[in-house]
Design a protein around this motif. Structure first.
Motif, PDB file in Angstrom:
ATOM      1  N   ARG A   1       0.679  -1.304   0.221  1.00  0.00           N
ATOM      2  CA  ARG A   1      -0.004  -0.113   0.069  1.00  0.00           C
ATOM      3  C   ARG A   1       0.773   1.254  -0.060  1.00  0.00           C
ATOM      4  O   ARG A   1       0.356   2.228  -0.493  1.00  0.00           O
ATOM      5  CB  ARG A   1      -1.029  -0.050   1.194  1.00  0.00           C
TER       6      ARG A   1
ATOM      7  N   GLN B   1     -12.682  -1.355   5.910  1.00  0.00           N
ATOM      8  CA  GLN B   1     -11.172  -1.709   5.190  1.00  0.00           C
ATOM      9  C   GLN B   1     -10.217  -0.562   5.282  1.00  0.00           C
ATOM     10  O   GLN B   1      -9.223  -0.549   5.256  1.00  0.00           O
ATOM     11  CB  GLN B   1     -11.600  -2.159   3.934  1.00  0.00           C
ATOM     12  N   ASP B   2     -10.710   0.712   4.731  1.00  0.00           N
ATOM     13  CA  ASP B   2     -10.138   1.832   4.769  1.00  0.00           C
ATOM     14  C   ASP B   2      -9.776   2.050   6.208  1.00  0.00           C
ATOM     15  O   ASP B   2      -8.389   2.972   6.242  1.00  0.00           O
ATOM     16  CB  ASP B   2     -11.091   3.036   4.231  1.00  0.00           C
TER      17      ASP B   2
ATOM     18  N   HIS C   1      -6.236  12.827  -2.366  1.00  0.00           N
ATOM     19  CA  HIS C   1      -6.642  11.812  -1.354  1.00  0.00           C
ATOM     20  C   HIS C   1      -6.645  12.073   0.009  1.00  0.00           C
ATOM     21  O   HIS C   1      -6.991  11.210   0.999  1.00  0.00           O
ATOM     22  CB  HIS C   1      -5.823  10.510  -1.666  1.00  0.00           C
TER      23      HIS C   1
ATOM     24  N   ASN D   1      -6.603   0.150   6.554  1.00  0.00           N
ATOM     25  CA  ASN D   1      -5.535   0.654   6.064  1.00  0.00           C
ATOM     26  C   ASN D   1      -4.827   2.098   6.594  1.00  0.00           C
ATOM     27  O   ASN D   1      -3.674   2.139   6.587  1.00  0.00           O
ATOM     28  CB  ASN D   1      -6.065   1.027   4.448  1.00  0.00           C
ATOM     29  N   GLU D   2      -5.601   2.713   7.173  1.00  0.00           N
ATOM     30  CA  GLU D   2      -5.145   4.192   7.868  1.00  0.00           C
ATOM     31  C   GLU D   2      -4.507   3.627   8.916  1.00  0.00           C
ATOM     32  O   GLU D   2      -3.256   4.441   9.295  1.00  0.00           O
ATOM     33  CB  GLU D   2      -6.375   5.043   8.327  1.00  0.00           C
TER      34      GLU D   2
ATOM     35  N   TRP E   1     -16.536  -0.866   3.116  1.00  0.00           N
ATOM     36  CA  TRP E   1     -15.445  -0.111   2.700  1.00  0.00           C
ATOM     37  C   TRP E   1     -14.689   0.579   3.573  1.00  0.00           C
ATOM     38  O   TRP E   1     -13.525   0.746   3.809  1.00  0.00           O
ATOM     39  CB  TRP E   1     -15.932   0.799   1.233  1.00  0.00           C
TER      40      TRP E   1
END
Length: 430
Positions: free
Chosen positions: A198, A399-400, A230, A403-404, A396
């Motif tokens: 990522r 999942q985000d 982003h 990732n953060e 989502w």
């Protein structure tokens, strides 16, 4: 323009990127790619003479040297992308894709974006890079055109002046240039990006900015919009985790256009409508409202019958997470005591989970009675479709957040890793 903080920003590649150079070489195998000036190495070695058509051997030689200037500045291709080609691409989309025809029509001037693209002033270096993108990364090129059309429609709807509409359109066309420096295998359909991979995705706004911010003829405000596209208002974005007014104004429109294009391509308008409603804290509400006015989604816009089994699985995932969170939250609080968790690097985590819980409750979900929620939806296909779209978007968001947490790993090095790993496991289990 603010400087990029090198201590907090992933480093963009230095010198010519091998993945981009490979794409240029592949283009050179299909059509004439010519040096419009002598190409030198950074040490003064002449590598290619002006006017020469590059051969595979010359491309191979270029990979072995750091160049004196970016390759885009020294090459040109036959049949390049130019303003007329961009306008023609927009015209084809308006003629054949009803969603984009609807967006354009609801602006009040459906041909404005076509005319705007016909009038863009593209430096020669941009012509080359857009040509490589069109021929070697066609999905990325199509995404950029469509995102530009959405961004321009938003700017029209919001009454932005012509100069800002132009700068936004330039930003949209070029916002993913940095992804051409990413290994194509990571972006391939069906590839599941690992947490370790990522970082290569998260650096692409910085790479795009580095490529463009000193380019003569490219608007500086457009370069900054690209750097920030982003970022999210609640600080959950990347590369800098900026909030609210720290984010460039045009980036707030570009962010919505970028996400909207992806959702329209992969799903349908009801799903997009749900996304913007659920993300009021992440995106500028004025831009979100303009998008909702433009898409004017209805149940008839749904493309497929919702999957009841999938909805049940997602509801169960949400229930498990929200039931596990109080215990995990207690573990975090105990580990950082006597400090207030909101005054530690974990503050973002408490904020994100509170937002997710709030969204779940606003949507009418009772985590302790998921069967009841589904039985109500089962009686009405429209409600089931709305429920599945809500659940898809909430999934989502989970999942985000996972990732953060990965992006913030350097800040969390002294935080309790056992509950963090447990939370990430819960977030990703869906």
């Amino acid at each position: 323009m603010p400087d990029i903080d090198a201590s907090s920003t992933p480093q963009a590649p230095v010198g010519e990127n091998p993945h981009y150079l490979q794409a240029v070489a592949e283009l050179g195998n299909e059509r004439s790619v010519v040096a419009h000036q002598d190409i030198y190495s950074s040490t003064g070695i002449k590598l290619v003479a002006k006017g020469a058509r590059l051969t595979p051997q010359q491309f191979e030689r270029l990979t072995q040297h750091k160049l004196s200037a970016p390759l885009d500045h020294m090459l040109e291709s036959e049949r390049p992308v130019d303003a007329n080609a961009l306008a023609a691409a927009a015209a084809r989309i308006l003629d054949h894709e009803p969603v984009y025809a609807r967006l354009a029509a609801r602006t009040g001037d459906p041909l404005a974006v076509k005319h705007a693209l016909a009038g863009v002033k593209l430096p020669k270096a941009l012509l080359m890079r857009l040509t490589v993108m069109r021929e070697r990364r066609s999905e990325m090129f199509e995404h950029s055109i469509r995102a530009g059309m959405i961004a321009h429609a938003l700017a029209q709807r919001m009454g932005l002046p012509a100069t800002e509409r132009y700068n936004l359109l330039m930003a949209a066309l070029c916002h993913d240039f940095g992804e051409m420096h990413t290994d194509p295998a990571l972006l391939a359909a069906g590839h599941d990006i690992t947490p370790e991979e990522r970082c290569y995705i998260h650096v692409h706004p910085v790479t795009s900015y580095v490529l463009l911010h000193d380019l003569a003829g490219f608007p500086q405000v457009a370069a900054l919009a690209i750097l920030h596209h982003h970022e999210r208002l609640d600080g959950s974005g990347y590369p800098h985790g900026l909030r609210c007014d720290k984010i460039a104004p045009l980036a707030k429109l570009l962010a919505v256009a970028d996400v909207a294009e992806t959702i329209i391509r992969r799903f349908d308008l009801p799903r997009l409508d749900v996304l913007v409603r659920l993300n009021q804290t992440r995106f500028d509400h004025r831009v979100v409202n303009a998008l909702r006015d433009l898409i004017h989604a209805s149940p008839e816009d749904a493309l497929a019958k919702p999957n009841e089994h999938g909805a049940m699985t997602q509801l169960s995932h949400l229930a498990d997470l929200l039931q596990a969170w109080p215990v995990l939250r207690g573990s975090f609080a105990a580990a950082v005591a006597p400090r207030d968790p909101d005054d530690t690097p974990l503050a973002f985590l408490f904020e994100r989970m509170a937002n997710i819980r709030g969204l779940v409750l606003q949507a009418g979900f009772d985590p302790d009675h998921v069967d009841t929620m589904l039985s109500i939806a089962r009686e009405d296909p429209g409600i089931l479709g709305e429920l599945r779209a809500l659940l898809d978007e909430l999934e989502w968001l989970l999942q985000d957040l996972a990732n953060e947490i990965g992006r913030r790993e350097p800040e969390l090095v002294d935080m309790p890793h056992t509950p963090l790993n447990g939370l990430v496991s819960h977030l990703r289990q869906g």
